[in-house]
Structures are given as structure tokens and as C-alpha cells.
Design a protein around this motif. Structure first.
Motif, PDB file in Angstrom:
ATOM      1  N   ARG A   1      -4.186  16.721  -7.666  1.00  0.00           N
ATOM      2  CA  ARG A   1      -3.733  17.836  -8.266  1.00  0.00           C
ATOM      3  C   ARG A   1      -2.208  17.888  -8.595  1.00  0.00           C
ATOM      4  NH1 ARG A   1      -2.881  20.751  -1.536  1.00  0.00           N
ATOM      5  NH2 ARG A   1      -5.325  20.919  -1.621  1.00  0.00           N
ATOM      6  N   LYS A   2      -2.127  16.568  -9.646  1.00  0.00           N
ATOM      7  CA  LYS A   2      -1.570  16.314 -10.464  1.00  0.00           C
ATOM      8  C   LYS A   2      -0.097  15.935  -9.993  1.00  0.00           C
ATOM      9  CE  LYS A   2      -3.831  17.262 -14.310  1.00  0.00           C
ATOM     10  NZ  LYS A   2      -5.073  17.206 -13.503  1.00  0.00           N
ATOM     11  N   SER A   3      -0.069  15.302  -8.352  1.00  0.00           N
ATOM     12  CA  SER A   3       1.427  15.226  -7.824  1.00  0.00           C
ATOM     13  C   SER A   3       1.176  13.862  -7.222  1.00  0.00           C
ATOM     14  CB  SER A   3       2.189  16.554  -6.820  1.00  0.00           C
ATOM     15  OG  SER A   3       0.917  16.166  -6.019  1.00  0.00           O
ATOM     16  N   LYS A   4       2.209  13.090  -6.721  1.00  0.00           N
ATOM     17  CA  LYS A   4       2.172  11.986  -6.075  1.00  0.00           C
ATOM     18  C   LYS A   4       2.337  12.555  -4.443  1.00  0.00           C
ATOM     19  CE  LYS A   4       5.105   9.115  -9.876  1.00  0.00           C
ATOM     20  NZ  LYS A   4       6.315   8.694  -9.995  1.00  0.00           N
ATOM     21  N   TYR A   5       1.647  11.480  -4.100  1.00  0.00           N
ATOM     22  CA  TYR A   5       1.518  11.448  -2.670  1.00  0.00           C
ATOM     23  C   TYR A   5       3.117  11.994  -1.560  1.00  0.00           C
ATOM     24  CZ  TYR A   5      -3.365  10.380  -2.446  1.00  0.00           C
ATOM     25  OH  TYR A   5      -4.640  10.132  -3.156  1.00  0.00           O
ATOM     26  N   LYS A   6       3.165  12.096  -1.009  1.00  0.00           N
ATOM     27  CA  LYS A   6       4.239  12.584   0.141  1.00  0.00           C
ATOM     28  C   LYS A   6       3.934  11.445   0.814  1.00  0.00           C
ATOM     29  CE  LYS A   6       5.063  17.266  -1.783  1.00  0.00           C
ATOM     30  NZ  LYS A   6       5.839  16.280  -3.028  1.00  0.00           N
TER      31      LYS A   6
ATOM     32  N   ASN B   1       3.485   6.370  -5.542  1.00  0.00           N
ATOM     33  CA  ASN B   1       3.577   5.675  -7.177  1.00  0.00           C
ATOM     34  C   ASN B   1       2.160   6.373  -7.922  1.00  0.00           C
ATOM     35  OD1 ASN B   1       6.255   5.131  -7.667  1.00  0.00           O
ATOM     36  ND2 ASN B   1       5.753   3.457  -6.252  1.00  0.00           N
ATOM     37  N   THR B   2       1.041   6.473  -7.099  1.00  0.00           N
ATOM     38  CA  THR B   2      -0.290   7.552  -6.646  1.00  0.00           C
ATOM     39  C   THR B   2      -0.562   8.502  -7.476  1.00  0.00           C
ATOM     40  OG1 THR B   2      -1.265   5.018  -5.968  1.00  0.00           O
ATOM     41  CG2 THR B   2      -2.622   7.701  -6.408  1.00  0.00           C
ATOM     42  N   VAL B   3      -0.598   9.633  -8.471  1.00  0.00           N
ATOM     43  CA  VAL B   3      -0.847  10.633  -8.620  1.00  0.00           C
ATOM     44  C   VAL B   3      -2.266  11.224  -8.325  1.00  0.00           C
ATOM     45  CG1 VAL B   3      -0.796  11.819 -11.089  1.00  0.00           C
ATOM     46  CG2 VAL B   3       0.591  10.591 -10.659  1.00  0.00           C
ATOM     47  N   THR B   4      -2.009  12.366  -7.300  1.00  0.00           N
ATOM     48  CA  THR B   4      -3.365  12.947  -6.518  1.00  0.00           C
ATOM     49  C   THR B   4      -3.828  13.538  -7.875  1.00  0.00           C
ATOM     50  OG1 THR B   4      -1.706  14.922  -6.483  1.00  0.00           O
ATOM     51  CG2 THR B   4      -1.794  13.272  -4.699  1.00  0.00           C
TER      52      THR B   4
ATOM     53  N   PHE C   1       0.855  -1.296   0.350  1.00  0.00           N
ATOM     54  CA  PHE C   1       0.006  -0.234  -0.058  1.00  0.00           C
ATOM     55  C   PHE C   1       1.293   1.028   0.165  1.00  0.00           C
ATOM     56  CE2 PHE C   1      -1.877   3.318   2.526  1.00  0.00           C
ATOM     57  CZ  PHE C   1      -2.579   3.418   1.979  1.00  0.00           C
ATOM     58  N   GLN C   2       1.794   0.902   1.018  1.00  0.00           N
ATOM     59  CA  GLN C   2       2.832   2.319   1.092  1.00  0.00           C
ATOM     60  C   GLN C   2       3.056   2.733  -0.380  1.00  0.00           C
ATOM     61  OE1 GLN C   2       5.451   0.973   4.243  1.00  0.00           O
ATOM     62  NE2 GLN C   2       4.597   2.749   4.900  1.00  0.00           N
ATOM     63  N   TYR C   3       3.908   1.517  -1.198  1.00  0.00           N
ATOM     64  CA  TYR C   3       4.627   1.795  -2.307  1.00  0.00           C
ATOM     65  C   TYR C   3       3.199   2.515  -4.025  1.00  0.00           C
ATOM     66  CZ  TYR C   3       6.767   0.242  -6.545  1.00  0.00           C
ATOM     67  OH  TYR C   3       7.436   0.533  -7.502  1.00  0.00           O
ATOM     68  N   ARG C   4       2.149   1.439  -3.254  1.00  0.00           N
ATOM     69  CA  ARG C   4       1.565   2.200  -4.507  1.00  0.00           C
ATOM     70  C   ARG C   4       0.641   3.199  -4.302  1.00  0.00           C
ATOM     71  NH1 ARG C   4      -1.026  -2.301  -2.865  1.00  0.00           N
ATOM     72  NH2 ARG C   4      -2.982  -1.610  -1.661  1.00  0.00           N
ATOM     73  N   MET C   5       0.920   4.183  -2.896  1.00  0.00           N
ATOM     74  CA  MET C   5       0.626   5.353  -2.738  1.00  0.00           C
ATOM     75  C   MET C   5       1.809   6.286  -3.229  1.00  0.00           C
ATOM     76  SD  MET C   5      -1.652   5.862   0.739  1.00  0.00           S
ATOM     77  CE  MET C   5      -2.001   7.769   0.273  1.00  0.00           C
TER      78      MET C   5
END
Length: 164
Positions: free
Chosen positions: A16-21, A11-14, A5-9
Motif C-alpha cells: 500500500r506504499k506505506s511503512k509497517y506500523k 523501514n519496509t514499504v508495504t 527484524f523489527q527495525y527492517r519492518m
């Protein structure tokens, strides 16, 4: 599964078109850990599958600060009622809700400071912020249009400003 889950998040685009921090992902994992601990306490599950999962390393370093030129350009683009709010944020470092919840009882015009009460700060710690010349002028002007119905400093059309 939690590490996946951590890894997927990461690499997931939010939206706001940025990745999760990492900090956001850590809050999610902390919530999962808490939910499972509560479930254990209520005899709903036997163990917490998150207990050995490490939190991600957080880097809360700021990328950069506004230059004074950028700040002045921003002020020119803002609606006039937001200029004092954004200026207070720029010159004090106060958070949005600290500014919007600011009341006149917390502003000392005689000695030139703002006292933030613990219940209105992120860290629940009282802070005192002293005025510079710009802040003196902002609060002097805001004081001329105080509302008798409420004690909020920043208003729009006579009502407390609730969002920026």
C-alpha cells in the motif's frame, strides 16, 4: 535477530506504499514468541530467542476524522447499495464485519437500537448502539426489502452483502 527484524519492518514499504506500523510488527513478534513457547513445550527447542525482546511502542491515535462534507462527497461516489453500510459505519463507529454480519434479530426497531452480540465484536463484549434520525431511516428502508431466505440486514440483489 528479532530486533533486527523489527527495525527492517519499520523501514519496509508495504504494497500500500506505506511503512509497517508498530502494532503490525508487534503482532509478528508476538506470533514468534508463541511459536517458540509451543516448540519449548514440545521439546523441539531449548529456549525462546524472543523472550527478552521488547514490543514496540504503539500509537493508535487517529490521524483525523472525516468532516461531514467529506462524508457526503464519499456517499455521492458510492454504489447505491453501499450507501447504507457506509452510513451505518459513519454514524455508529461499528466495524465492517459487525455491520455485514448484522441480522434483523439484533435490530430493535421499536426502541431504536442495535444489540451486538459478543461473538461478533472485536473485543468479544456485547454493545448496544442507539439510533439517530439517519439510522432510523436507513433501517426503515432496509426493512422494506427483507429477505425471507436469510436474516441479514444489508443485502445486494437479495443475497447478504459479504464485502465492501
Amino acid at each position: 535477530m528479532v530486533e533486527s527484524f523489527q527495525y527492517r519492518m519499520l523501514n519496509t514499504v508495504t504494497q500500500r506504499k506505506s511503512k509497517y506500523k508498530p502494532a503490525t510488527i508487534n503482532r509478528h513478534v508476538a506470533l514468534m514468541k508463541t511459536v517458540y513457547n509451543l516448540a519449548i513445550r514440545e521439546d523441539m527447542v531449548l529456549k525462546n530467542p524472543c523472550w527478552k525482546v521488547s514490543m514496540l511502542r504503539e500509537n493508535n491515535k487517529r490521524d483525523r476524522l472525516f468532516s461531514i462534507e467529506e462524508f457526503e462527497r464519499l456517499l455521492k461516489e458510492l454504489p447505491i447499495h453501499l450507501v447504507p453500510v457506509v452510513s451505518v459505519a459513519y454514524y455508529t463507529g461499528m466495524r465492517r464485519m459487525e455491520i455485514l454480519n448484522l441480522t434483523w434479530k439484533n435490530v430493535n426497531m421499536q426502541e431504536g437500537f442495535i444489540d451486538l452480540e459478543p461473538e461478533y465484536t472485536k473485543a468479544s463484549v456485547a454493545r448496544r448502539i442507539y439510533f439517530n434520525d439517519v439510522l432510523w431511516e436507513i433501517f426503515r428502508k432496509a426493512g422494506k426489502v427483507r429477505s425471507l431466505k436469510h436474516g441479514f440486514v444489508f443485502t445486494y440483489r437479495g443475497k447478504p452483502l459479504r464485502d465492501v
